[in-house]
Structures are given as structure tokens and as C-alpha cells.
Design a protein around this motif. Structure first.
Motif, PDB file in Angstrom:
ATOM      1  N   LEU A  34      37.582  19.761   1.661  1.00 23.81           N
ATOM      2  CA  LEU A  34      38.501  18.650   1.401  1.00 23.81           C
ATOM      3  C   LEU A  34      37.752  17.445   0.832  1.00 23.81           C
ATOM      4  O   LEU A  34      38.263  16.765  -0.075  1.00 23.81           O
ATOM      5  N   ILE A  35      36.546  17.190   1.299  1.00 22.93           N
ATOM      6  CA  ILE A  35      35.739  16.086   0.766  1.00 22.93           C
ATOM      7  C   ILE A  35      35.438  16.324  -0.711  1.00 22.93           C
ATOM      8  O   ILE A  35      35.576  15.413  -1.547  1.00 22.93           O
ATOM      9  N   LEU A  36      35.037  17.541  -1.045  1.00 23.65           N
ATOM     10  CA  LEU A  36      34.725  17.844  -2.442  1.00 23.65           C
ATOM     11  C   LEU A  36      35.962  17.744  -3.331  1.00 23.65           C
ATOM     12  O   LEU A  36      35.911  17.165  -4.428  1.00 23.65           O
ATOM     13  N   LEU A  37      37.073  18.308  -2.866  1.00 25.27           N
ATOM     14  CA  LEU A  37      38.311  18.222  -3.647  1.00 25.27           C
ATOM     15  C   LEU A  37      38.770  16.773  -3.809  1.00 25.27           C
ATOM     16  O   LEU A  37      39.244  16.376  -4.875  1.00 25.27           O
ATOM     17  N   ALA A  38      38.625  15.996  -2.751  1.00 27.41           N
ATOM     18  CA  ALA A  38      39.030  14.591  -2.815  1.00 27.41           C
ATOM     19  C   ALA A  38      38.174  13.820  -3.809  1.00 27.41           C
ATOM     20  O   ALA A  38      38.685  12.977  -4.558  1.00 27.41           O
ATOM     21  N   ALA A  39      36.875  14.103  -3.829  1.00 25.12           N
ATOM     22  CA  ALA A  39      35.997  13.411  -4.770  1.00 25.12           C
ATOM     23  C   ALA A  39      36.402  13.716  -6.211  1.00 25.12           C
ATOM     24  O   ALA A  39      36.484  12.814  -7.053  1.00 25.12           O
ATOM     25  N   VAL A  40      36.686  14.977  -6.492  1.00 31.05           N
ATOM     26  CA  VAL A  40      37.128  15.357  -7.836  1.00 31.05           C
ATOM     27  C   VAL A  40      38.471  14.693  -8.148  1.00 31.05           C
ATOM     28  O   VAL A  40      38.678  14.164  -9.248  1.00 31.05           O
ATOM     29  N   PHE A  41      39.372  14.692  -7.177  1.00 32.26           N
ATOM     30  CA  PHE A  41      40.687  14.087  -7.357  1.00 32.26           C
ATOM     31  C   PHE A  41      40.564  12.596  -7.661  1.00 32.26           C
ATOM     32  O   PHE A  41      41.252  12.079  -8.553  1.00 32.26           O
ATOM     33  N   VAL A  42      39.693  11.897  -6.940  1.00 27.59           N
ATOM     34  CA  VAL A  42      39.512  10.454  -7.160  1.00 27.59           C
ATOM     35  C   VAL A  42      38.964  10.196  -8.561  1.00 27.59           C
ATOM     36  O   VAL A  42      39.428   9.297  -9.272  1.00 27.59           O
ATOM     37  N   VAL A  43      37.986  10.981  -8.978  1.00 27.32           N
ATOM     38  CA  VAL A  43      37.410  10.786 -10.309  1.00 27.32           C
ATOM     39  C   VAL A  43      38.462  11.039 -11.386  1.00 27.32           C
ATOM     40  O   VAL A  43      38.604  10.258 -12.334  1.00 27.32           O
ATOM     41  N   LEU A  44      39.207  12.131 -11.246  1.00 26.96           N
ATOM     42  CA  LEU A  44      40.238  12.443 -12.240  1.00 26.96           C
ATOM     43  C   LEU A  44      41.338  11.384 -12.263  1.00 26.96           C
ATOM     44  O   LEU A  44      41.795  10.975 -13.335  1.00 26.96           O
TER      45      LEU A  44
END
Length: 95
Positions: A34-44
Motif C-alpha cells: 500500500l505504501i508503494l502504490l500510494a507513492a506512485v498514486f501521489v506522484v501521478l
């Protein structure tokens, strides 16, 4: 819980380390994913990619916070397990 490991031997310590690695593993793994997905989501979202608006960044930060909460929960689960195992081991050696 299984029988208490013999921490006097290298095999017993290795078995206990393996046991500890498995405690809370699904919670810890879910948190890290979830941390990794959230980081990608925030950047996008912050770059406006995939049609995401700036408001989506807030959702990403919420996902990030929840992921860290899961990781911290896994640490508490593992610590509680370790404490209980050591109490069991101390009770068995005092008999």
C-alpha cells in the motif's frame, strides 16, 4: 503457538528467527504494498497524469498513512508474540 525453541543452539535460534519473520507477515506485506502504490498514486496525481486531479493527492496521502499504520501494527503484533514466547520460555525453564 508451537513448542518453545531451544535458544541455546544455533538451530533453535534460526528456527525462532524464521518463526518471528512469519508473524504478522500478511499485515506487513499489505502495508508495504500500500505504501508503494500510494507513492506512485501521489506522484501521478500531483503531475495530473491518468486524468487524476490535485484532489486525488489527498487520497494518496491517506493511502500512505494507512500503509504505515499497517506496518506499525505488524511490528506491534510481532513484539507481542515475542514477549509471549519469552514468557513461555521463562516459565518452562523455571519449572
Amino acid at each position: 503457538m508451537i513448542d518453545a525453541p531451544d535458544l541455546e543452539t544455533e538451530e533453535g535460534r534460526a528456527a525462532y528467527r524464521k518463526e518471528l519473520r512469519g508473524v504478522g507477515l500478511p499485515v506487513r506485506a499489505a502495508g508495504l504494498v500500500l505504501i508503494l502504490l500510494a507513492a506512485v498514486f501521489v506522484v501521478l496525481a500531483s503531475r495530473g497524469m491518468l486524468g487524476l486531479s490535485e484532489d486525488a493527492v489527498v487520497i494518496g496521502y491517506g493511502m500512505l498513512a494507512f500503509g504505515w499504520a499497517l506496518v506499525i501494527t505488524a511490528v506491534f503484533i510481532r513484539t507481542r508474540h515475542h514477549r509471549q514466547r519469552m514468557q513461555t520460555l521463562n516459565r518452562e525453564t523455571s519449572l
